[in-house]
Write a protein that holds these residues in place. Structure first.
Motif, mmCIF file in Angstrom:
data_model
loop_
_atom_site.group_PDB
_atom_site.id
_atom_site.type_symbol
_atom_site.label_atom_id
_atom_site.label_comp_id
_atom_site.label_asym_id
_atom_site.label_seq_id
_atom_site.Cartn_x
_atom_site.Cartn_y
_atom_site.Cartn_z
ATOM 1 N N ASP A 1 25.902 32.588 40.240
ATOM 2 C CA ASP A 1 26.922 32.609 41.284
ATOM 3 C C ASP A 1 27.030 34.015 41.878
ATOM 4 O OD1 ASP A 1 27.510 29.963 40.861
ATOM 5 O OD2 ASP A 1 29.452 30.307 39.924
ATOM 6 N N LYS A 2 27.351 34.073 43.148
ATOM 7 C CA LYS A 2 27.529 35.357 43.816
ATOM 8 C C LYS A 2 28.957 35.860 43.597
ATOM 9 C CE LYS A 2 23.913 34.606 47.109
ATOM 10 N NZ LYS A 2 23.510 34.517 48.485
ATOM 11 N N PRO A 3 29.179 37.165 43.754
ATOM 12 C CA PRO A 3 30.527 37.707 43.583
ATOM 13 C C PRO A 3 31.541 37.044 44.514
ATOM 14 C CG PRO A 3 28.928 39.478 43.739
ATOM 15 C CD PRO A 3 28.205 38.202 44.072
ATOM 16 N N ILE A 4 32.763 36.926 44.029
ATOM 17 C CA ILE A 4 33.845 36.337 44.816
ATOM 18 C C ILE A 4 34.364 37.395 45.784
ATOM 19 C CG2 ILE A 4 36.178 35.385 44.698
ATOM 20 C CD1 ILE A 4 35.422 34.341 41.875
ATOM 21 N N GLN A 5 34.477 37.006 47.070
ATOM 22 C CA GLN A 5 34.970 37.931 48.081
ATOM 23 C C GLN A 5 36.076 37.270 48.896
ATOM 24 O OE1 GLN A 5 32.004 40.549 50.163
ATOM 25 N NE2 GLN A 5 30.621 38.922 49.469
ATOM 26 N N TYR B 1 48.882 39.512 42.858
ATOM 27 C CA TYR B 1 48.607 38.484 41.848
ATOM 28 C C TYR B 1 47.389 37.648 42.240
ATOM 29 C CZ TYR B 1 49.214 34.677 38.567
ATOM 30 O OH TYR B 1 48.996 33.749 37.584
ATOM 31 N N PHE B 2 47.295 37.272 43.514
ATOM 32 C CA PHE B 2 46.144 36.496 43.981
ATOM 33 C C PHE B 2 44.849 37.258 43.732
ATOM 34 C CE2 PHE B 2 43.225 35.478 47.570
ATOM 35 C CZ PHE B 2 42.908 34.179 47.198
ATOM 36 N N GLN B 3 44.814 38.532 44.100
ATOM 37 C CA GLN B 3 43.609 39.336 43.891
ATOM 38 C C GLN B 3 43.304 39.509 42.398
ATOM 39 O OE1 GLN B 3 41.265 40.426 45.991
ATOM 40 N NE2 GLN B 3 42.273 39.489 47.742
ATOM 41 N N LYS B 4 44.348 39.643 41.562
ATOM 42 C CA LYS B 4 44.133 39.729 40.106
ATOM 43 C C LYS B 4 43.527 38.442 39.565
ATOM 44 C CE LYS B 4 47.619 43.072 38.669
ATOM 45 N NZ LYS B 4 48.863 43.286 37.915
ATOM 46 N N CYS B 5 43.975 37.313 40.068
ATOM 47 C CA CYS B 5 43.419 36.021 39.639
ATOM 48 C C CYS B 5 41.938 35.936 39.972
ATOM 49 C CB CYS B 5 44.169 34.858 40.294
ATOM 50 S SG CYS B 5 45.810 34.588 39.632
ATOM 51 N N LEU B 6 41.575 36.348 41.180
ATOM 52 C CA LEU B 6 40.166 36.309 41.563
ATOM 53 C C LEU B 6 39.342 37.267 40.709
ATOM 54 C CD1 LEU B 6 40.387 36.139 45.465
ATOM 55 C CD2 LEU B 6 40.151 34.252 43.840
ATOM 56 N N ALA B 7 39.879 38.459 40.472
ATOM 57 C CA ALA B 7 39.175 39.420 39.610
ATOM 58 C C ALA B 7 39.049 38.877 38.188
ATOM 59 C CB ALA B 7 39.906 40.763 39.615
ATOM 60 N N GLY B 8 40.082 38.196 37.714
ATOM 61 C CA GLY B 8 40.043 37.596 36.378
ATOM 62 C C GLY B 8 38.973 36.541 36.262
ATOM 63 N N GLU C 1 35.820 38.542 35.721
ATOM 64 C CA GLU C 1 35.776 39.204 34.420
ATOM 65 C C GLU C 1 35.629 38.236 33.254
ATOM 66 O OE1 GLU C 1 39.392 41.431 34.369
ATOM 67 O OE2 GLU C 1 38.774 42.664 36.065
ATOM 68 N N ASN C 2 36.177 37.052 33.382
ATOM 69 C CA ASN C 2 36.196 36.102 32.271
ATOM 70 C C ASN C 2 35.113 35.033 32.367
ATOM 71 O OD1 ASN C 2 38.468 37.197 30.870
ATOM 72 N ND2 ASN C 2 39.715 36.488 32.581
ATOM 73 N N ASP C 3 34.081 35.336 33.134
ATOM 74 C CA ASP C 3 32.942 34.417 33.247
ATOM 75 C C ASP C 3 33.368 32.993 33.564
ATOM 76 O OD1 ASP C 3 31.060 36.399 32.799
ATOM 77 O OD2 ASP C 3 31.214 36.201 30.630
ATOM 78 N N CYS C 4 34.268 32.856 34.507
ATOM 79 C CA CYS C 4 34.698 31.527 34.946
ATOM 80 C C CYS C 4 33.739 30.961 35.988
ATOM 81 C CB CYS C 4 36.112 31.599 35.542
ATOM 82 S SG CYS C 4 37.366 32.014 34.344
#
Length: 195
Positions: free
Chosen positions: A162-166, A144-151, A154-157
């Motif tokens: 900004d650089k990719p979230i890692q 779920y945590f990884q899905k939140c970060l991916a979301g 994906e949703n231009d939050c």
């Protein structure tokens, strides 16, 4: 060289079953951890243990085992770390709850946030700062945590530029860690090859 690992849960027999670890006993797990650690780490290296080194810090056997592990050990405390025994505490170069450091590989410098727990929003995440964490093992919570970060990606939050979230889970049972302290390069490259 810096290395990272978390959630070894030494002397925690239930962790073998809980995590479906590939060991028949605690002795077998301890032998594998010590062998993999000491075959890789030199005494000049630093190993950041991102929590849950063990279930307790007072047992003579635990003190003896951790003393055999090479390198300068820095413990970023987890929810199961008991460092009340002075003898155990002395085995670590430093003990903290959270750490910000710099590391590099491939000619690039990286800012890192080290915490036992996954953090939803960490310092510098939009500027390329990498979060290394543990705690969640192979759980639905980690998915779920990884899905939140991916979301968020994906949703231009994020803001333009900004650089990719890692964020990388460095729990020892993850296939990109495999019960061995790993360098930042190994974590990133192994993770990308497995995912």
């Amino acid at each position: 060289m810096n290395y990272y690992i978390s959630d070894l849960h030494l002397f925690h027999e239930a962790s073998i079953r809980f995590d479906n670890r590939p060991f028949g006993s605690l002795e077998e797990m301890h032998e594998a951890v010590v062998s993999r650690w000491n075959n890789k780490v030199n005494n000049g290296d630093t190993v950041y243990i991102l929590g849950d080194m063990s279930m307790r810090g007072k047992k003579e056997d635990l003190i003896s085992l951790v003393a055999t592990l090479k390198g300068k050990k820095i413990l970023v405390k987890g929810n199961h770390d008991d460092v009340s025994d002075y003898r155990y505490k002395q085995l670590f170069y430093d003990i903290c709850d959270y750490r910000e450091i710099h590391d590099s590989y491939g000619g690039k410098n990286y800012d890192l946030v080290l915490c036992h727990y996954p953090i939803f929003s960490w310092k510098g995440m939009n500027r390329g700062t990498i979060l290394l964490y543990g705690h969640t093992h192979n759980s639905a919570e980690d998915v779920y945590f990884q899905k939140c970060l991916a979301g968020m990606e994906e949703n231009d939050c994020r803001h333009v530029g900004d650089k990719p979230i890692q964020a990388y889970n460095v729990c020892c049972m993850k296939p990109w860690i495999d019960y061995e302290p790993r360098s930042l390069k190994e974590i990133i490259e192994n993770y990308q090859n497995i995912k």
